[in-house]
Write an enzyme that holds these catalytic residues in place. Structure first.
Site, PDB file in Angstrom:
ATOM      1  N   GLY A   1       0.924  -1.520   0.052  1.00 15.65           N
ATOM      2  CA  GLY A   1      -0.019   0.084  -0.471  1.00 15.65           C
ATOM      3  C   GLY A   1       0.773   0.820   0.281  1.00 15.65           C
TER       4      GLY A   1
ATOM      5  NE  ARG B   1      -1.114  -4.952  -1.340  1.00 11.86           N
ATOM      6  CZ  ARG B   1      -2.030  -3.414  -0.825  1.00 11.86           C
ATOM      7  NH1 ARG B   1      -2.342  -3.260  -1.977  1.00 11.86           N
ATOM      8  NH2 ARG B   1      -1.330  -3.829  -0.101  1.00 11.86           N
TER       9      ARG B   1
ATOM     10  CG  ASP C   1       4.163  -7.580   8.240  1.00  6.64           C
ATOM     11  OD1 ASP C   1       4.086  -7.806   9.458  1.00  6.64           O
ATOM     12  OD2 ASP C   1       3.458  -8.954   7.358  1.00  6.64           O
TER      13      ASP C   1
ATOM     14  CB  THR D   1       1.999   0.813   6.610  1.00  6.37           C
ATOM     15  OG1 THR D   1       0.007   0.386   6.701  1.00  6.37           O
ATOM     16  CG2 THR D   1       2.894   0.252   7.830  1.00  6.37           C
TER      17      THR D   1
ATOM     18  CG  ASP E   1      -2.894   0.491   7.915  1.00  5.99           C
ATOM     19  OD1 ASP E   1      -3.990   1.468   7.701  1.00  5.99           O
ATOM     20  OD2 ASP E   1      -2.519  -0.712   6.998  1.00  5.99           O
TER      21      ASP E   1
ATOM     22  CG  ASP F   1      -0.315  -2.649  10.141  1.00  4.63           C
ATOM     23  OD1 ASP F   1       0.807  -2.450  10.062  1.00  4.63           O
ATOM     24  OD2 ASP F   1      -1.005  -2.929   9.655  1.00  4.63           O
TER      25      ASP F   1
ATOM     26  NE  ARG G   1      -2.666  -3.782   5.872  1.00  2.14           N
ATOM     27  CZ  ARG G   1      -1.730  -4.318   5.732  1.00  2.14           C
ATOM     28  NH1 ARG G   1      -2.318  -5.233   4.380  1.00  2.14           N
ATOM     29  NH2 ARG G   1      -0.355  -4.129   6.068  1.00  2.14           N
TER      30      ARG G   1
HETATM   31  P1  ADP Z   1       2.600  -4.072   2.218  1.00  2.00           P
HETATM   32  O1  ADP Z   1       3.332  -4.293   2.457  1.00  2.00           O
HETATM   33  O2  ADP Z   1       2.081  -3.156   2.933  1.00  2.00           O
HETATM   34  O3  ADP Z   1       2.069  -5.006   3.872  1.00  2.00           O
HETATM   35  P2  ADP Z   1       1.242  -6.624   1.093  1.00  2.00           P
HETATM   36  O4  ADP Z   1       0.842  -7.630   2.038  1.00  2.00           O
HETATM   37  O5  ADP Z   1       0.349  -7.057   0.224  1.00  2.00           O
HETATM   38  O6  ADP Z   1       1.218  -5.150   0.960  1.00  2.00           O
HETATM   39  O7  ADP Z   1       2.518  -7.390   0.375  1.00  2.00           O
HETATM   40  C1  ADP Z   1       2.925  -7.071  -1.084  1.00  2.00           C
HETATM   41  C2  ADP Z   1       3.731  -7.766  -2.022  1.00  2.00           C
HETATM   42  O8  ADP Z   1       4.959  -8.486  -0.119  1.00  2.00           O
HETATM   43  C3  ADP Z   1       3.043  -8.674  -2.558  1.00  2.00           C
HETATM   44  O9  ADP Z   1       2.174  -8.936  -3.540  1.00  2.00           O
HETATM   45  C4  ADP Z   1       3.766  -9.571  -2.461  1.00  2.00           C
HETATM   46  O10 ADP Z   1       4.197 -10.126  -3.782  1.00  2.00           O
HETATM   47  C5  ADP Z   1       4.616  -9.501  -1.532  1.00  2.00           C
HETATM   48  N1  ADP Z   1       5.425 -10.391  -0.124  1.00  2.00           N
HETATM   49  C6  ADP Z   1       3.837 -10.321   0.538  1.00  2.00           C
HETATM   50  N2  ADP Z   1       4.169 -11.641   1.738  1.00  2.00           N
HETATM   51  C7  ADP Z   1       4.502 -12.388   1.185  1.00  2.00           C
HETATM   52  C8  ADP Z   1       5.629 -13.744   1.123  1.00  2.00           C
HETATM   53  N3  ADP Z   1       4.947 -14.298   2.499  1.00  2.00           N
HETATM   54  N4  ADP Z   1       6.221 -14.411   0.589  1.00  2.00           N
HETATM   55  C9  ADP Z   1       7.063 -13.496  -0.398  1.00  2.00           C
HETATM   56  N5  ADP Z   1       6.621 -12.449  -0.834  1.00  2.00           N
HETATM   57  C10 ADP Z   1       5.463 -11.737  -0.261  1.00  2.00           C
END
Ligand code: ADP
Length: 321
Positions: A14, A75, A106, A128, A130, A132, A174
């Site tokens: 995000g 993403r 995260d 982020t 959030d 969090d 979230r």
């Molecule tokens: P944020 O970083 O804001 O929490 P996301 O959870 O959407 O956002 O994660 C962003 C991107 O990071 C995902 O689209 C994916 O490509 C990668 N990602 C997230 N979780 C994993 C994971 N467990 N293993 C590998 N890549 C991950």
């Protein structure tokens, strides 16, 4: 003259206000330290597609005050599997990139951790709205979002006061109530509904009825992870017998020019993350604790859930009486 060491930077997940300021800090400080900085577009998707620009000082000019991210964010489902990760690693190796700075949340750090396990040096910058992410008091974008939200709620309060209304306002966050508590405290909300606490609509309705004589208007802030504002409003209307207005703030909470705090964090986090890569460190994020810049191992933050600050929650309640 020897070949310059090369590192890369991405923004992932995000978007958050101050990401641009962080890219600028990584690029300019990295160049100052004698590095070459590649900026990959669209987070992990750009690493897989080998879509990048070489950042020079001028290329990050004029972005310090812009929300969002000029490197774009995305993403990537493909990156979650080993195949996608291998493609990203192949592109980094072919480009002679020795380290990666990931500006995100995260999920993005979990992706970075996977790269670390496969031999790539990675550092995370928490960003982020959030807030969090455990292990840091602030993430980039949180302070800007709070300021945007309190500006919006102040406008709603004008109408609520003038028209003797109950307003239910839904904010982002979230699964966390951190945004709701902080904005609730700053806006003088009467009630805050968060996922970390049991939602007690009957108690809220009774309190509104009891305080009818002394309170001309009522502001109820609902964290998106706790309930839908429309449902909360319907229940209050039924129990109290008065008109209840709903406002779901939505994506306007995420944009806007970053606050002084977010720009300062971006500068300091950017510098620290470049220093850590130069020192050969990996698998950790930078953060701020008690106003000091610190580092945290990714594995430690993955095992923790950032809780709410109970004292802030209680204080909001006391101050609303
Ligand atoms: P944020 O970083 O804001 O929490 P996301 O959870 O959407 O956002 O994660 C962003 C991107 O990071 C995902 O689209 C994916 O490509 C990668 N990602 C997230 N979780 C994993 C994971 N467990 N293993 C590998 N890549 C991950």
């Amino acid at each position: 003259m020897g070949v310059k060491k090369r590192i890369a930077v991405i923004t992932s997940g995000g978007d958050a206000s101050g990401m641009n300021a962080a890219i600028r800090a990584v690029a300019r400080y990295g160049i100052y330290k004698g590095l070459e900085i590649y900026g990959f577009y669209e987070g992990y998707k750009g690493l897989i597609n080998n879509n990048f620009i070489v950042l020079d000082p001028a290329s990050v000019g004029g972005i310090i005050d812009r929300g969002g991210t000029f490197l774009y964010s995305a993403r990537s489902e493909r990156f979650k599997c080993r195949e996608g990760q291998k493609e990203a690693i192949g592109n980094m190796k072919n480009n002679g990139i020795e380290g990666l700075i990931v500006i995100g949340g995260d999920g993005s750090f979990r992706g970075a951790h996977e790269l670390h396990k496969q031999g790539i040096k990675v550092i995370g910058i928490p960003a982020t709205i959030d807030n969090d992410i455990p292990g840091t008091d602030y993430s980039i974008g949180f302070d800007t979002a709070l300021n945007v939200i309190i500006g919006l709620i102040s406008k709603i309060r004008d109408t609520a006061y003038s028209h003797d209304r109950i307003f239910v306002i839904e904010v982002m966050g979230r699964n966390s109530g951190i945004i709701a508590i902080n904005t609730g405290l700053a806006c003088g909300a009467d009630f805050i509904l968060i996922p970390e606490k049991k939602v007690d609509i009957i108690g809220i309705a009774e309190s509104i009825k009891k305080n009818r004589a002394s309170k001309r208007h009522t502001l109820v802030i609902v964290a998106e992870g706790a309930a839908r504002a429309s449902e909360v409003a319907s229940s209050i209307k039924l129990l109290v017998g008065r008109e209840v207005r709903v406002s779901v703030l939505g994506h306007i909470q995420r944009g806007g020019s970053p606050t002084a705090l977010d720009r300062k964090l971006a500068a300091e986090f950017g510098k620290k993350s470049v220093d850590l890569l130069i020192e050969g460190k990996s698998d950790c994020m930078v953060g701020i604790k008690a106003m000091k810049i610190i580092t945290q191992k990714f594995e430690d933050i993955f095992e923790t859930v950032k809780g709410i600050d109970e004292s802030l929650y209680n204080l909001t309640d006391i101050l609303s009486r």
